[in-house]
Design a protein around this motif. Sequence first.
Motif, PDB file in Angstrom:
ATOM      1  N   ASN A 213       0.865  -1.175   0.000  1.00 41.10           N
ATOM      2  CA  ASN A 213       0.000   0.000   0.000  1.00 41.10           C
ATOM      3  C   ASN A 213       0.907   1.233   0.000  1.00 41.10           C
ATOM      4  O   ASN A 213       2.139   1.108  -0.020  1.00 41.10           O
ATOM      5  CB  ASN A 213      -0.976  -0.026   1.175  1.00 41.10           C
ATOM      6  CG  ASN A 213      -0.298  -0.021   2.534  1.00 41.10           C
ATOM      7  OD1 ASN A 213       0.891   0.263   2.664  1.00 41.10           O
ATOM      8  ND2 ASN A 213      -1.048  -0.343   3.568  1.00 41.10           N
TER       9      ASN A 213
ATOM     10  N   ASP B 262      -4.905   1.798  -0.953  1.00 42.65           N
ATOM     11  CA  ASP B 262      -5.993   1.006  -0.379  1.00 42.65           C
ATOM     12  C   ASP B 262      -6.644   1.709   0.809  1.00 42.65           C
ATOM     13  O   ASP B 262      -7.440   1.131   1.532  1.00 42.65           O
ATOM     14  CB  ASP B 262      -5.526  -0.399   0.001  1.00 42.65           C
ATOM     15  CG  ASP B 262      -4.538  -0.419   1.161  1.00 42.65           C
ATOM     16  OD1 ASP B 262      -4.138   0.656   1.647  1.00 42.65           O
ATOM     17  OD2 ASP B 262      -4.168  -1.524   1.588  1.00 42.65           O
TER      18      ASP B 262
ATOM     19  N   ALA C  84      -8.835  -0.833  -8.014  1.00 42.18           N
ATOM     20  CA  ALA C  84      -7.454  -0.765  -7.535  1.00 42.18           C
ATOM     21  C   ALA C  84      -6.811   0.431  -8.224  1.00 42.18           C
ATOM     22  O   ALA C  84      -6.834   0.529  -9.450  1.00 42.18           O
ATOM     23  CB  ALA C  84      -6.693  -2.039  -7.882  1.00 42.18           C
TER      24      ALA C  84
ATOM     25  N   ALA D 101      -1.302  -4.454   0.058  1.00 47.11           N
ATOM     26  CA  ALA D 101      -2.477  -3.697  -0.366  1.00 47.11           C
ATOM     27  C   ALA D 101      -3.703  -4.593  -0.260  1.00 47.11           C
ATOM     28  O   ALA D 101      -3.731  -5.682  -0.830  1.00 47.11           O
ATOM     29  CB  ALA D 101      -2.286  -3.207  -1.790  1.00 47.11           C
ATOM     30  N   GLN D 102      -4.694  -4.174   0.497  1.00 50.25           N
ATOM     31  CA  GLN D 102      -5.922  -4.942   0.681  1.00 50.25           C
ATOM     32  C   GLN D 102      -6.900  -4.596  -0.431  1.00 50.25           C
ATOM     33  O   GLN D 102      -7.295  -3.449  -0.580  1.00 50.25           O
ATOM     34  CB  GLN D 102      -6.535  -4.648   2.054  1.00 50.25           C
ATOM     35  CG  GLN D 102      -5.614  -4.982   3.213  1.00 50.25           C
ATOM     36  CD  GLN D 102      -5.217  -6.445   3.259  1.00 50.25           C
ATOM     37  OE1 GLN D 102      -6.052  -7.335   3.122  1.00 50.25           O
ATOM     38  NE2 GLN D 102      -3.929  -6.701   3.432  1.00 50.25           N
ATOM     39  N   LEU D 103      -7.290  -5.612  -1.221  1.00 54.19           N
ATOM     40  CA  LEU D 103      -8.149  -5.398  -2.377  1.00 54.19           C
ATOM     41  C   LEU D 103      -9.482  -6.110  -2.188  1.00 54.19           C
ATOM     42  O   LEU D 103      -9.525  -7.242  -1.706  1.00 54.19           O
ATOM     43  CB  LEU D 103      -7.461  -5.902  -3.647  1.00 54.19           C
ATOM     44  CG  LEU D 103      -6.070  -5.308  -3.925  1.00 54.19           C
ATOM     45  CD1 LEU D 103      -5.451  -5.950  -5.150  1.00 54.19           C
ATOM     46  CD2 LEU D 103      -6.158  -3.806  -4.089  1.00 54.19           C
TER      47      LEU D 103
END
Length: 146
Positions: A110, A121, A137, A129-131
């Motif tokens: 991130n 994010d 994105a 990075a939390q998707l």
Amino acid sequence: MDISTAHADARDEAARIPALQASLDLLAAPPGPGTIAIYAAPRPAPGAAPGAAALVTIPLAAGAGTIDPPTAQIVLATPIEAQIDADGAGNWARIYDGAGAWWADASVSNTAGTGEIKLDDGESVAGDAQLAAGAFARLVSAVLQG
């Protein structure tokens, strides 16, 4: 001909920027542009199969990016974004050239992290990075050392 270490180093340095430009040109080659696929699966050996489907595949901008000669880095054009296909923590990326062939693998984080590729994010703590599937994105930085 035998050359000194200093001579060899000078030749390598002189060839560095043209080599980076050739790398960058591949990303925009027809039928291009290239893409960046973000994965949650463990990072495989360079060029090996990813081991799982990508969380998201982001098309590069038409010009792909630029070369920063003082740092000998490729700086991809950002921001760019795409809709996320699956939930997960993006921790590495595979970059494909304009023809869809493997170009390079890179670290992902991130914006608070240290990844070569950084995704926004909304987190302020460094990490993957939390998707989330269905969201977008947004790649905000992509700096690749040459």
